[in-house]
Write an enzyme that holds these catalytic residues in place. Structure first.
Site, PDB file in Angstrom:
ATOM      1  N   GLU A   1      -0.920 -31.338  56.932  1.00 10.73           N
ATOM      2  CA  GLU A   1       0.450 -31.754  57.257  1.00 10.73           C
ATOM      3  C   GLU A   1       0.709 -31.306  58.690  1.00 10.73           C
ATOM      4  O   GLU A   1       0.994 -30.132  58.935  1.00 10.73           O
ATOM      5  CB  GLU A   1       1.433 -31.106  56.280  1.00 10.73           C
ATOM      6  CG  GLU A   1       1.275 -31.581  54.844  1.00 10.73           C
ATOM      7  CD  GLU A   1       2.004 -32.893  54.579  1.00 10.73           C
ATOM      8  OE1 GLU A   1       3.047 -33.142  55.206  1.00 10.73           O
ATOM      9  OE2 GLU A   1       1.512 -33.686  53.736  1.00 10.73           O
TER      10      GLU A   1
ATOM     11  N   CYS B   1       9.132 -30.628  61.795  1.00 15.25           N
ATOM     12  CA  CYS B   1       8.055 -31.572  62.086  1.00 15.25           C
ATOM     13  C   CYS B   1       8.544 -33.019  62.021  1.00 15.25           C
ATOM     14  O   CYS B   1       7.930 -33.912  62.597  1.00 15.25           O
ATOM     15  CB  CYS B   1       6.877 -31.342  61.152  1.00 15.25           C
ATOM     16  SG  CYS B   1       7.364 -31.053  59.454  1.00 15.25           S
TER      17      CYS B   1
END
Lengths: 526, 491
Positions: free
Chosen positions: A267, A301
């Protein structure tokens, strides 16, 4: 909590449901009496649970991995009830320590209570309840379509745990990004080692303290440390590695994983573009954009990294952004309790330096305070594609606005960069949204808002290309940490039919086989 | 610029034109691939005959039949597979569109293997094309005739820029692996698998690894040994044992070992005659190197059936080895040849322990009439797949995911699994800029009241099924009340 776990462990091992999955058990290699060997093993295991504790154990990392592997082999994590108990215990851990969690997050990131509750506490509890509610159906066999040759057979897919998995968390959402993957790993029946980020030190400490109190210590362990410790940890063999963080470290994780052929989920991040085009309700767009950008002081993010719009849109957008910022954080944002801080002096310095190197014009904010690790919500215009701010993921409260003349130019700009984790489009024209969606690629996509697509457990959350691979949340987390084992149980009858496939091969046999192996053969029979 | 760099660059440029996003284009390419298989059947069979000594019918059965099925399935189902997949919403997104959109990844590298040079190289290609990718195809140089034919003929049926064939050996493969791909699909052994994964790290490229391992085959003494041994014999000696999912070794109790040997011997004779060397449907070892490797594995073991060989033809007879132990040479690596060792164990407990002491294999086979025993083996072992009472055939069910776990691989394919494996499943949330009032609870300045509203509203899951059930119940109750009322009034 440990007594509950110990009792449930005892129930499992003296009952019929637990199994020796892999490897021998000391002193029981050829014991033909299954029940007595299980009772002995169970008692030994219970004694082990009873006497160990985090403080008593001075283990090396490899010893921790080995211990968890032994536990996994005992089969204790397999039964649904065991997994439910652990998930329920995790809910209790979070609910009973909410205040402490919020305090730790405030210490690490000056995270406002609102943000901490929504993006760390509630999102986790939601995920846990969702997993508990759905675990039974996720664990069920999945029967599949057969061909005529296999019509009388049992063909199904079974989800099985992988073994001992490693979850490496990140510092920006130190609880969520560590424990949310752990939910999937526990639900899938694995033993789990979690490695919280050392940068968010207060949360790291709290996790190390709380997890052993609520979860079975033989199945789940917390390993602390920095880069060196993580490198050493990665030398061990895991059955899956789940990493959240940067691309640079991801490469090292992959290289380490390749030594043992360990599958990984990455990720990562990237520069999430936010395109505004066509008819746009500017006030609403600005509010949603500001919320998504400055949440956690831009350290998400999936935060919109930069904006792309026409000059005319920019003229209409800027005053709305300015107004929204004042509405949200007042005229002195540093005094607002609702704005977070940068995680560390090093990260603060890096962001201010990036800002300094930019050739764009600061139109909002730009100030910073090193002692407070504060950077004002900042907006820049006249930023070019080769600007310093466009060379890396910003990960801070700095928003460059880049002008493009047409939608095609905007799409081409996006496609010249690496595939991002998220892509945002603000437009009231559905054709604009469709066009961007069809002509770009990103981990996730959200129109007319930011971040929210990742709050739905039904949507897979993950990247593509440089922004990562694999996904999780909800059932996707369960699948990530499971092996989908194809199972086929053939009958003993109809051996004559099998004769069609045995040598000597003939044209006639071949045409029969061809017919019986096709999925359509059943239809033609009808 | 190297040849490999150029090829990949051209493939990427062609991908970027966006042609492959259109489903009609993908179907057109898939139909081209199907035409290739049907029109060039003879060329394919000839190349396999020269590489592996396989008969034409064997090639049809084990290479092209499966491929044809996969292509036809992909053509038929593509619209369904590629369509947006709606998912469950929460309270906040009730009025929005929430779905998963499968999308192509970009340029995929497919590294094939030599044992089924067509099936193993082209089946992943079906998935790559269906998912809308470009694909660089690297057939194994070990099956050199098949590689040459593929390089020559495939471009006549598929777009040669989007789906180029790159032949070559180790150095060409290494050069290819330096390039950037959006996915690498590798079939082969775990040693090279590790190297592929390590090379992929540079560009953070996801990989699918279809590897191998020693697939164990447990025979329970309570089963029809004749049928069991027939099926095992077939599964083992197809393609001269050079099948990643072949039963590698047998585990059984000592009391049935001799019977197992007898039955296998009978089946070998039934399938391959008394002299398999002269029989058309019995293949050959791929090359001298592998011939020598397999012959060396026999050392130290007792040959119960077969054992003959002819180096000039790379011929090894269908061979059974008995009283093999775990320290025997033949148990040190995946055999990938026509040697079938039998290891005796006291009972299924020992068999399970034996299996679990080794790396997770691609398949675990178990032959028994006892369903409880099957359940136990399944519950207490781990493998890519589990097949009870037969060999190999799970490969033919395209709805079953075909792949390994642990050392036997990562990822899976066949049917829709190929499509999903080579797609990016993109999460999409399509909202409108309306109902902004609802959002006010999430914006700063934060208050305790806003927080409690947000806690309730923002992340709340909605169980659509339950909502529908409640709605139906409400309608039903209303209707019932109405009818009862009418009835009473009339009465």
């Amino acid at each position: 909590m440990r007594m509950t776990s110990a009792l449930s462990f005892l129930t499992q091992v003296t009952g019929k449901s637990s199994r020796n999955l892999q490897g021998t058990t000391p002193g029981n290699t050829r014991d033909s009496s299954v029940c007595s060997s299980w009772s002995l093993r169970g008692l030994r295991g219970w004694c082990r649970l009873r006497h160990t504790s985090q403080s008593e154990r001075m283990e090396t990392q490899s010893q921790v991995v080995e211990r968890l592997r032994e536990t996994f082999r005992s089969g204790v994590t397999l039964p649904e009830q065991f997994r439910r108990t652990q998930l329920t215990n995790l809910i209790a851990m979070i609910e009973e320590n909410e205040e402490q969690i919020i305090k730790a997050l405030h210490k690490d990131l000056a995270k406002p209570k609102f943000e901490a509750v929504l993006s760390e506490v509630d999102i986790l509890i939601n995920e846990l309840y969702y997993a508990n509610a759905n675990l039974n159906s996720w664990m069920k066999r999945e029967y599949v379509t057969k061909n005529l040759a296999t019509k009388l057979d049992d063909c199904f897919v079974r989800r099985e745990p992988l073994g001992v998995v490693l979850v490496i968390g990140a510092w920006n959402y130190p609880l969520q990004l560590l424990l949310l993957p752990m939910v999937g790993a526990i639900a899938a029946g694995n033993c789990v080692i979690i490695k919280p980020s050392e940068i968010s030190a207060a949360t790291e400490q709290l996790i190390a303290e709380l997890v052993p109190k609520y979860l079975s210590q033989d199945c789940y362990a917390v390993v602390q440390g920095g880069a060196e410790e993580t490198k050493a940890l990665l030398k061990n063999r895991f059955d899956h590695i789940f990493y959240t963080g940067s691309q640079a470290v991801a490469r090292s994780v992959l290289v380490a994983a390749s030594v043992h052929l360990t599958p990984v989920t990455l990720e990562l991040g990237g520069k999430c573009p936010c395109l505004l085009y066509g008819a746009v309700n500017m006030a609403a767009a600005a509010r949603r954009l500001v919320w998504a950008k400055y949440f956690n002081s831009g350290q998400s993010c999936v935060a919109p990294d930069y904006v792309l719009c026409t000059p005319a849109t920019r003229e209409a957008l800027l005053p709305e952004i300015q107004k929204t910022l004042v509405d949200c954080f007042g005229t002195e944002p540093q005094a607002s309790p609702d704005l977070g801080r940068i995680v560390s002096p090093r990260h603060w310095t890096h962001l201010m330096e990036l800002l300094g190197r930019s050739k764009g014009k600061v139109v909002v904010g730009g100030e910073g305070n090193q002692e407070d690790k504060y950077i004002a919500p900042t907006v820049l215009v006249d930023v070019a594609e080769d600007d310093a701010l466009m060379q890396e993921e910003i990960f801070g409260p700095i928003l460059p606005i880049i002008c493009v003349d047409t939608l095609e130019e905007g799409i081409a700009f996006i496609n010249r960069q690496e595939k991002p984790l998220a892509l945002y489009v603000f437009s009231e024209e559905s054709s604009v949204v469709e066009t961007v969606l069809k002509n770009t690629s990103s981990g996730g996509f959200c129109s007319n808002d930011g971040i929210l697509h990742m709050t739905l457990p039904s949507l897979p959350f993950g990247g593509v290309g440089s922004s990562g691979w694999g996904n999780y949340h909800g059932r996707w987390g369960f699948e990530t940490f499971s092996h989908r084992r194809a199972c086929m149980l053939r009958g003993w009858g109809l051996e004559m039919l099998n004769g069609l496939r045995y040598p000597p091969y003939t044209e006639r046999k071949l045409s029969w086989v061809r017919w019986s192996a096709s999925p359509k053969s059943m239809c033609s029979l009808m | 610029m190297s040849r490999e760099q150029l090829v990949v660059q051209r493939a990427r440029k062609s991908f970027q034109t966006g042609n492959t996003r259109r489903l009609e284009y993908r179907i057109h390419q898939l139909k081209g691939l199907l035409r290739f298989i049907t029109e060039r059947r003879k060329d394919i069979a000839d190349s396999v005959k020269r590489d592996l000594g396989k008969s034409e019918h064997a090639t049809d059965l084990f290479e092209t039949l499966g491929l044809e099925g996969e292509i036809k399935l992909a053509i038929e189902k593509l619209a369904e597979w590629a369509a947006p997949r709606p998912v469950e919403k929460n309270l906040l997104t009730l009025l929005d569109e929430v779905y998963i959109q499968p999308e192509p990844l970009g340029v995929v590298l497919i590294i094939g293997a030599w044992n089924y040079p067509w099936a193993i190289t082209l089946q992943p290609l079906v998935g790559a094309i269906a998912a809308g990718n470009a694909a660089v195809i690297k057939p194994s140089e070990v099956s050199s005739h098949s590689a040459t034919v593929m390089e020559e003929l495939l471009p006549q049926y598929l777009d040669k820029d989007l789906y180029p064939v790159v032949t070559g050996g180790v150095s060409e493969t290494q050069e290819l692996l330096k390039q950037r791909f959006d996915h690498i699909f590798y079939t082969g052994n775990s040693t090279v698998g590790k190297l592929v994964m390590g090379a992929a790290a540079r560009h953070l490229t996801p990989v699918t690894l279809e590897l191998g391992g020693k697939s164990p085959c447990y025979i329970d003494k309570n089963c029809d040994l004749t049928i069991a041994c027939r099926r095992i014999t077939w599964g083992k000696f197809v393609n001269c044992g050079q099948t990643c999912i072949a039963p590698d070794y047998i585990l059984c109790e000592p009391s049935i070992q001799d019977r197992v040997v007898e039955e296998i011997k009978k089946s070998i004779k039934e399938f391959y005659t008394d002299n398999p060397k002269t029989f058309e449907d019995y293949g050959r070892i791929i090359n001298q190197r592998h011939f020598k490797r397999v012959m060396a594995l026999m050392e130290g073991s007792t040959v119960a059936v077969g054992g003959e060989s002819d180096e000039s033809q790379c011929y090894i007879a269908p061979t059974v080895l008995k009283d093999v132990t775990e320290t025997s040479k033949v148990m040190k690596e995946e055999i990938f040849g026509p040697l079938l060792p039998i290891i005796t164990v006291s009972n299924v407990d020992e068999a399970i322990q034996f299996i679990n002491e080794r790396e997770k294999p691609l398949v675990v086979y178990v032959f028994t009439h006892d369903n409880k025993l099957i359940k136990r083996v399944r519950a207490e072992t781990s493998s890519g797949a589990l097949l009870a009472n037969d060999c190999l055939v799970h490969f033919t069910v395209s709805a079953l995911p075909f792949g390994g776990v642990g050392n036997s691989g990562t990822g899976c394919y066949h049917g829709k699994h190929s499509f999903d494996q080579l797609s990016h499943l993109r999460s999409c949330l399509i909202k409108q800029l309306k109902l902004e009032g609802v959002n006010s609870m999430r914006y700063p300045p934060h208050t305790a009241k806003k927080l409690s509203w947000a806690r309730f509203f923002l992340l709340k899951q909605v169980n659509m099924c339950r909502l529908r059930r409640m709605a139906l119940l409400a309608i039903f109750t209303g209707l019932a009340a109405f009818l009862v009322q009418r009835f009473l009034r009339r009465g």
